[in-house]
Design an enzyme around this catalytic site. Structure first.
Site, PDB file in Angstrom:
ATOM      1  N   ASP A  14      10.779 -14.759  17.886  1.00  0.00           N
ATOM      2  CA  ASP A  14      11.295 -13.405  17.622  1.00  0.00           C
ATOM      3  C   ASP A  14      11.776 -13.141  16.187  1.00  0.00           C
ATOM      4  OD1 ASP A  14      10.812 -13.387  20.306  1.00  0.00           O
ATOM      5  OD2 ASP A  14      12.796 -12.741  20.932  1.00  0.00           O
ATOM      6  N   ASP A  57       9.408 -10.322  20.995  1.00  0.00           N
ATOM      7  CA  ASP A  57      10.123  -9.469  21.933  1.00  0.00           C
ATOM      8  C   ASP A  57       9.438  -8.097  21.875  1.00  0.00           C
ATOM      9  OD1 ASP A  57      12.364  -9.607  23.707  1.00  0.00           O
ATOM     10  OD2 ASP A  57      13.564  -8.374  22.346  1.00  0.00           O
ATOM     11  N   HIS A  59       9.383  -4.415  23.960  1.00  0.00           N
ATOM     12  CA  HIS A  59       9.923  -3.609  25.057  1.00  0.00           C
ATOM     13  C   HIS A  59       9.307  -2.219  25.107  1.00  0.00           C
ATOM     14  CE1 HIS A  59      12.931  -6.639  25.743  1.00  0.00           C
ATOM     15  NE2 HIS A  59      13.363  -6.554  24.505  1.00  0.00           N
ATOM     16  N   HIS A  76      15.788  -2.026  20.645  1.00  0.00           N
ATOM     17  CA  HIS A  76      15.192  -2.948  19.666  1.00  0.00           C
ATOM     18  C   HIS A  76      13.793  -3.338  20.117  1.00  0.00           C
ATOM     19  CE1 HIS A  76      16.835  -5.536  22.800  1.00  0.00           C
ATOM     20  NE2 HIS A  76      15.832  -6.333  22.508  1.00  0.00           N
ATOM     21  N   LYS A  99       6.536 -10.688  25.019  1.00  0.00           N
ATOM     22  CA  LYS A  99       7.302 -10.756  26.267  1.00  0.00           C
ATOM     23  C   LYS A  99       8.142  -9.501  26.423  1.00  0.00           C
ATOM     24  CE  LYS A  99      10.568 -13.481  23.674  1.00  0.00           C
ATOM     25  NZ  LYS A  99      11.739 -12.632  23.542  1.00  0.00           N
ATOM     26  N   CYS A 147      17.234 -15.771  22.845  1.00  0.00           N
ATOM     27  CA  CYS A 147      15.841 -16.181  23.043  1.00  0.00           C
ATOM     28  C   CYS A 147      15.583 -17.622  22.638  1.00  0.00           C
ATOM     29  CB  CYS A 147      14.913 -15.201  22.335  1.00  0.00           C
ATOM     30  SG  CYS A 147      14.943 -13.603  23.168  1.00  0.00           S
TER      31      CYS A 147
HETATM   32  C1  VGL Z   1      16.898 -11.191  21.976  1.00  0.00           C
HETATM   33  C2  VGL Z   1      18.648  -9.931  22.762  1.00  0.00           C
HETATM   34  C3  VGL Z   1      17.774  -9.068  23.359  1.00  0.00           C
HETATM   35  C4  VGL Z   1      16.448 -12.379  21.175  1.00  0.00           C
HETATM   36  C5  VGL Z   1      16.009 -10.335  22.583  1.00  0.00           C
HETATM   37  O1  VGL Z   1      15.308 -12.373  20.657  1.00  0.00           O
HETATM   38  O2  VGL Z   1      17.237 -13.343  21.051  1.00  0.00           O
HETATM   39  N1  VGL Z   1      18.211 -10.991  22.071  1.00  0.00           N
HETATM   40  N2  VGL Z   1      16.455  -9.276  23.257  1.00  0.00           N
HETATM   41 ZN    ZN Z   2      14.990  -7.784  23.788  1.00  0.00          ZN
END
Ligand code: VGL
Ligand code: ZN
Length: 194
Positions: A14, A57, A59, A76, A99, A147
């Site tokens: 990420d 990540d 969404h 995010h 993901k 993550c």
């Molecule tokens: C993450 C919070 C929400 C991460 C992803 O990549 O660590 N943290 N979504």
């Molecule tokens: Zn996330």
């Protein structure tokens, strides 16, 4: 410093604008320090012929992952936006595993969890690694307390040897000490944090 070989893969978690850029939706303190360290690991892995894979990540605009829809996080890494893109300073040489696209809580690079049913489904990551004969993974990226820790602990559960490079991770630290607790969790799960 971890060593790399053909049975080792580097998992880059990420390193996306929303986490790594101070103007992002969920900026992680210290991410600017982490990117050169991550790139250094990518260089070492590639020099040894080791596989490099990236988790992203990803969404939908409406998801119970976001506070506005009943979840925990500011918006995010919405698919197709600047914030979801891998950071421009990151060296990208390998496959990207997304993901969260189906609205699941994507923390681990290995699995997504349906927030409604609680059901967990695997991503493509484990299959990619196994097909390549990988038995050991090095984990770097963002964020230590979400993550990174979930990816490292899942990798241990899937029986990979796991190393985490301390200089190449950074924490959200929603509560002070979250990053340190995540490191303890990874060590307790059998990961080496170096
Ligand atoms: C993450 C919070 C929400 C991460 C992803 O990549 O660590 N943290 N979504
Ligand atoms: Zn996330």
């Amino acid at each position: 410093m971890p060593s790399y070989d053909l049975r080792t893969a580097l998992i880059v978690v990420d390193v996306q604008n929303d986490f790594a850029d101070p103007a992002g939706g969920l900026p992680v303190g210290g991410a600017d320090r982490v990117i050169p360290e991550v790139n250094a690991q990518i260089g070492l892995a590639r020099a040894a012929g080791a596989m490099v894979v990236y988790a992203q990540d990803s969404h939908p605009p409406v998801t119970p992952h976001f506070a506005k829809d009943g979840g925990a996080w500011p918006e995010h890494c919405v698919m197709g936006t600047w914030g979801a893109e891998l950071h421009p300073a990151l060296v990208v040489k390998g496959e990207v595993v997304r993901k969260g696209e189906d609205g699941g809580d994507g923390y681990s690079g290995f699995s997504v969890r349906d927030p409604g049913s609680g059901q967990t489904d695997p991503t493509a990551l484990d299959g990619l690694l196994r097909t390549a004969g990988v038995t050991r993974v090095v984990v770097v990226g963002l964020a230590t307390d979400y993550c990174v820790v979930e990816t490292a602990c899942d990798a241990r559960m899937l029986r990979y040897s796991v190393e985490v490079v301390r200089d190449a991770i950074a924490a959200v630290d929603l509560e002070p000490g979250d990053g340190e607790r995540a490191i303890t969790r990874m060590r307790d799960a059998g990961a080496e944090v170096v």
